[in-house]
Design a protein around this motif. Sequence first.
Motif, PDB file in Angstrom:
ATOM      1  N   ALA A  71       1.197  -0.987   0.180  1.00 47.36           N
ATOM      2  CA  ALA A  71       0.021  -0.241   0.023  1.00 47.36           C
ATOM      3  C   ALA A  71       0.902   1.342   0.001  1.00 47.36           C
ATOM      4  O   ALA A  71       0.835   2.249  -0.477  1.00 47.36           O
ATOM      5  N   SER A  72       1.999   1.241   0.733  1.00 49.80           N
ATOM      6  CA  SER A  72       2.770   2.751   1.163  1.00 49.80           C
ATOM      7  C   SER A  72       3.627   2.854  -0.540  1.00 49.80           C
ATOM      8  O   SER A  72       3.717   3.862  -1.038  1.00 49.80           O
ATOM      9  N   ASP A  73       3.351   1.427  -1.302  1.00 54.15           N
ATOM     10  CA  ASP A  73       3.499   1.945  -2.778  1.00 54.15           C
ATOM     11  C   ASP A  73       3.586   2.619  -3.649  1.00 54.15           C
ATOM     12  O   ASP A  73       3.419   2.921  -4.810  1.00 54.15           O
ATOM     13  N   ARG A  74       1.378   2.268  -3.467  1.00 55.91           N
ATOM     14  CA  ARG A  74       1.062   2.826  -4.121  1.00 55.91           C
ATOM     15  C   ARG A  74       0.493   4.548  -3.660  1.00 55.91           C
ATOM     16  O   ARG A  74       0.077   5.180  -4.642  1.00 55.91           O
ATOM     17  N   ALA A  75       0.815   4.835  -2.542  1.00 56.11           N
ATOM     18  CA  ALA A  75       0.540   6.016  -1.991  1.00 56.11           C
ATOM     19  C   ALA A  75       1.245   7.215  -2.569  1.00 56.11           C
ATOM     20  O   ALA A  75       2.542   6.671  -3.699  1.00 56.11           O
ATOM     21  N   GLY A  76       1.421   8.283  -2.696  1.00 56.39           N
ATOM     22  CA  GLY A  76       1.875   9.800  -3.015  1.00 56.39           C
ATOM     23  C   GLY A  76       3.432   9.347  -2.930  1.00 56.39           C
ATOM     24  O   GLY A  76       3.909   9.024  -1.810  1.00 56.39           O
ATOM     25  N   LYS A  77       4.332  10.075  -3.201  1.00 53.94           N
ATOM     26  CA  LYS A  77       5.569  10.427  -2.435  1.00 53.94           C
ATOM     27  C   LYS A  77       6.267  10.893  -1.548  1.00 53.94           C
ATOM     28  O   LYS A  77       6.809  10.532  -0.708  1.00 53.94           O
ATOM     29  N   THR A  78       5.367  12.282  -0.904  1.00 51.27           N
ATOM     30  CA  THR A  78       5.131  12.371   0.621  1.00 51.27           C
ATOM     31  C   THR A  78       4.840  10.801   1.069  1.00 51.27           C
ATOM     32  O   THR A  78       5.158  11.945   2.817  1.00 51.27           O
ATOM     33  N   GLU A  79       3.922   9.926   1.035  1.00 47.34           N
ATOM     34  CA  GLU A  79       3.243   9.372   1.890  1.00 47.34           C
ATOM     35  C   GLU A  79       4.403   8.301   2.098  1.00 47.34           C
ATOM     36  O   GLU A  79       4.145   7.667   2.886  1.00 47.34           O
ATOM     37  N   ASP A 102      11.524  -5.112  -2.476  1.00 44.75           N
ATOM     38  CA  ASP A 102      11.764  -3.905  -3.775  1.00 44.75           C
ATOM     39  C   ASP A 102      11.255  -2.672  -3.571  1.00 44.75           C
ATOM     40  O   ASP A 102       9.941  -2.696  -3.701  1.00 44.75           O
ATOM     41  N   ALA A 103      11.175  -1.700  -4.371  1.00 43.92           N
ATOM     42  CA  ALA A 103      10.731  -0.552  -3.673  1.00 43.92           C
ATOM     43  C   ALA A 103      11.676   0.518  -5.277  1.00 43.92           C
ATOM     44  O   ALA A 103      12.344   0.613  -4.572  1.00 43.92           O
ATOM     45  N   GLU A 104      10.190   1.861  -6.091  1.00 42.73           N
ATOM     46  CA  GLU A 104      11.381   2.673  -6.230  1.00 42.73           C
ATOM     47  C   GLU A 104      12.115   3.712  -4.911  1.00 42.73           C
ATOM     48  O   GLU A 104      12.542   4.604  -5.282  1.00 42.73           O
ATOM     49  N   ASP A 105      11.417   3.476  -3.808  1.00 44.23           N
ATOM     50  CA  ASP A 105      12.031   5.548  -2.737  1.00 44.23           C
ATOM     51  C   ASP A 105      13.060   3.963  -2.350  1.00 44.23           C
ATOM     52  O   ASP A 105      13.359   2.828  -1.826  1.00 44.23           O
ATOM     53  N   ASN A 106      13.807   5.207  -1.649  1.00 44.41           N
ATOM     54  CA  ASN A 106      14.974   4.142  -0.619  1.00 44.41           C
ATOM     55  C   ASN A 106      14.334   4.292   0.872  1.00 44.41           C
ATOM     56  O   ASN A 106      15.469   4.719   1.760  1.00 44.41           O
ATOM     57  N   HIS A 107      13.135   4.421   1.541  1.00 47.99           N
ATOM     58  CA  HIS A 107      12.581   4.902   2.836  1.00 47.99           C
ATOM     59  C   HIS A 107      12.921   3.507   3.904  1.00 47.99           C
ATOM     60  O   HIS A 107      12.728   2.223   2.906  1.00 47.99           O
ATOM     61  N   PRO A 108      13.533   3.506   4.796  1.00 49.95           N
ATOM     62  CA  PRO A 108      13.525   2.853   5.602  1.00 49.95           C
ATOM     63  C   PRO A 108      12.925   2.069   5.808  1.00 49.95           C
ATOM     64  O   PRO A 108      11.873   2.811   5.885  1.00 49.95           O
ATOM     65  N   LEU A 109      12.504   0.478   6.028  1.00 47.31           N
ATOM     66  CA  LEU A 109      11.396   0.111   6.922  1.00 47.31           C
ATOM     67  C   LEU A 109      11.709   0.240   8.654  1.00 47.31           C
ATOM     68  O   LEU A 109      12.558  -0.271   9.203  1.00 47.31           O
ATOM     69  N   ASP A 110      10.641   1.553   9.193  1.00 46.12           N
ATOM     70  CA  ASP A 110      11.284   1.831  10.361  1.00 46.12           C
ATOM     71  C   ASP A 110      10.437   1.363  11.648  1.00 46.12           C
ATOM     72  O   ASP A 110       9.291   1.530  11.260  1.00 46.12           O
TER      73      ASP A 110
END
Length: 688
Positions: A71-79, A102-110
């Motif tokens: 679901a996070s991958d479908r969210a907007g970049k800021t979300e 895998d995802a296009e962003d590099n945000h950590p799994l927090d």
Amino acid sequence: MVETPTCAFTFDPTGRTHPAGTLPDEDLNEEGEWECPHEPYEGHDRCLIHLDPDKRPPGDETAWFLNAIEASDRAGKTERRHRKQFIGGWFRELDLTSTVIDAEDNHPLDFRHTRIETLDCSEVSVTHDIDLGLAQVSGRVSMDGDFEELRGRGGQFNAVDLDDGVFERVDFRTACIDSVSLANSTVEHGDFRHAAVRAFRGSEATFERANFEFARISVFEPRYASFGMSDFNNATFGRGDFYYAEFGQSDFRGIEMDEAIFKGAELDGGYFNGATFGVSNWIGVDMGNAYFNGSTFDEASFRKSDLTSADFPNCHFGWANFQNATLSAANFQHTTFEQATFRGSEFHGEADFRDIDPAGALNLRDCDFEDLHARPAPSRAPHDGLVLLDHSDLPKATLEQPVDARAIYDLRGATVGDVTFYGDSGLLNRIRFLRTEFDGFDFRDSDDLDPKETGYAIHEMDPDAETLASRLLRYGLTLHGTRQESDGDLRPTDRTDEPAYSDLRARAWERTEPHDSGSAARPNYDDISAADLEATYLRAKNGANEMNDNEAASQFFIREMRQRRIQHADLFWGAETARDRLRYGTDWVENTTLGWTSGYGESPGRVIYTSAITVAGFAGVYYALDPDLYTSVTDYFILSIGSFVTLVVGRVGDIPDTTINLLSQVQAFLGAFLIALFVFTLTRSIHR
């Protein structure tokens, strides 16, 4: 458009000062709280992981988590970053085995501030960093896939199993961990600063860079591991096992280890300044730069080690074994050795043992030196020192005496070259020369050693030297026993504070008793065999001849021959047959005669005295045989002199007494012999 409801859980970071829990302002609401971005579980106002476990309906937390990531991958970049946060959650079991995230962003799994019972990431491929900062994991964390960064700063973990994993970075600073395993893993940068770990195992792991500053680890076992640059500053280990590990430049300054194992390890450079070790095993270690300034060792074995720039000044060794080691540019200045042996070691370059406290005796037997500097200077009992250099090779050395104390240097069987000695009067009596090889040693050099003071008697020691040496040899063991009785199980590194340590040293010295005379453990400085002394002076003579020191060579030859005479006498009295007794008796007579008449060919004056006595003696005999032969006593001397200087008397018939005539011929023979002997000794003395 209808807004999707979100979880009602909020997290207030106020008052939480740990840097691992810091949240950016854009992740907080107007009240400064973090709001969970995930949808509430059906029939509840909170999402699955924020529900109380007792109220949580049965469900698959792993599936929920993967759905949340999707679901996070479908969210907007800021979300996206916000939706990958699971702060304050509670996972009973999170099984991501064989998963690809895998995802296009590099945000950590927090997962910060979460509670997790079990986290299994075996054979996982994850392109995100994983942040477990300040998390509490009561079960096992398992990760053996490919990961970018794993963070667990400030967290509490039961078991962290990272075997066979590949990590760009592993960061567990200030974490509290029961056990960590990184066996066969590859870590570009491992950071465990200020962490508290009960057991850390990393056999055959590879760390390109590692930092363990101020870490506290009970058992640390990276056996066969490979470290690039590593930092262990001020870390505390109960047991550190670096068995056959490999290090680049490594910083261990201020480290404390109750038990340290570096057997077979290789270090490009090791900086252990100010370190404290209980029992440490350095057998076979190969260290490029070995810096141990100010370190303390309870028990240390560096046997067969290879240490370049072996820097050990201001250290304290309770028990140390450097046997068969190879040390380059060794520096042990101001170091205390309670019990130490360097037997069989090789020292390349300068070996500096100045101002050391040997606490009795320092064993440097059978060593090969290039340039040795030694000066015992103990400030505590027993104040005197014994340096055992027997059978060592000393091509160049400076051996000094302490101020207001004595240092005995035992050079039995050693080979000495350009060696200089410094000290006050009586210096020679504190140096033991016995079967010593003199290869380039000059008895005439400008140091304080002057064999003329003792008449070239280089084997004699101070009257109490043997007893003193015996006590010094025993002192290390006595000190250990006294300490055990006084302090029980305390380590030597805990017992060096003054004035208690000086008092302990004094009490141990009072209890030190010398070995009984004749004991195999007692050095023999007084009752030396004539064979050993003959060999000693033979080698001293040869060494003096090599340096063209004719005076010393002459005196040493005389002493050599005297010891040979004593041996002839011993053999005579011990002979079992008349033939042997005749042979040894003849040897003794020949040796004694040569010594009395000419100083073994070294004293023309003795030949003159012998000749004068011979002339006077025969003149007296002539007078006694026939007082009426001549009217004047002078004529008897004239007859004696005439007989002495010629082999055949010119007019035998002029001497009517047949007995006197025969004696005059005998005197003539003796005279020819003594004249020839005089010419020989005179020529020899001029040559000398």
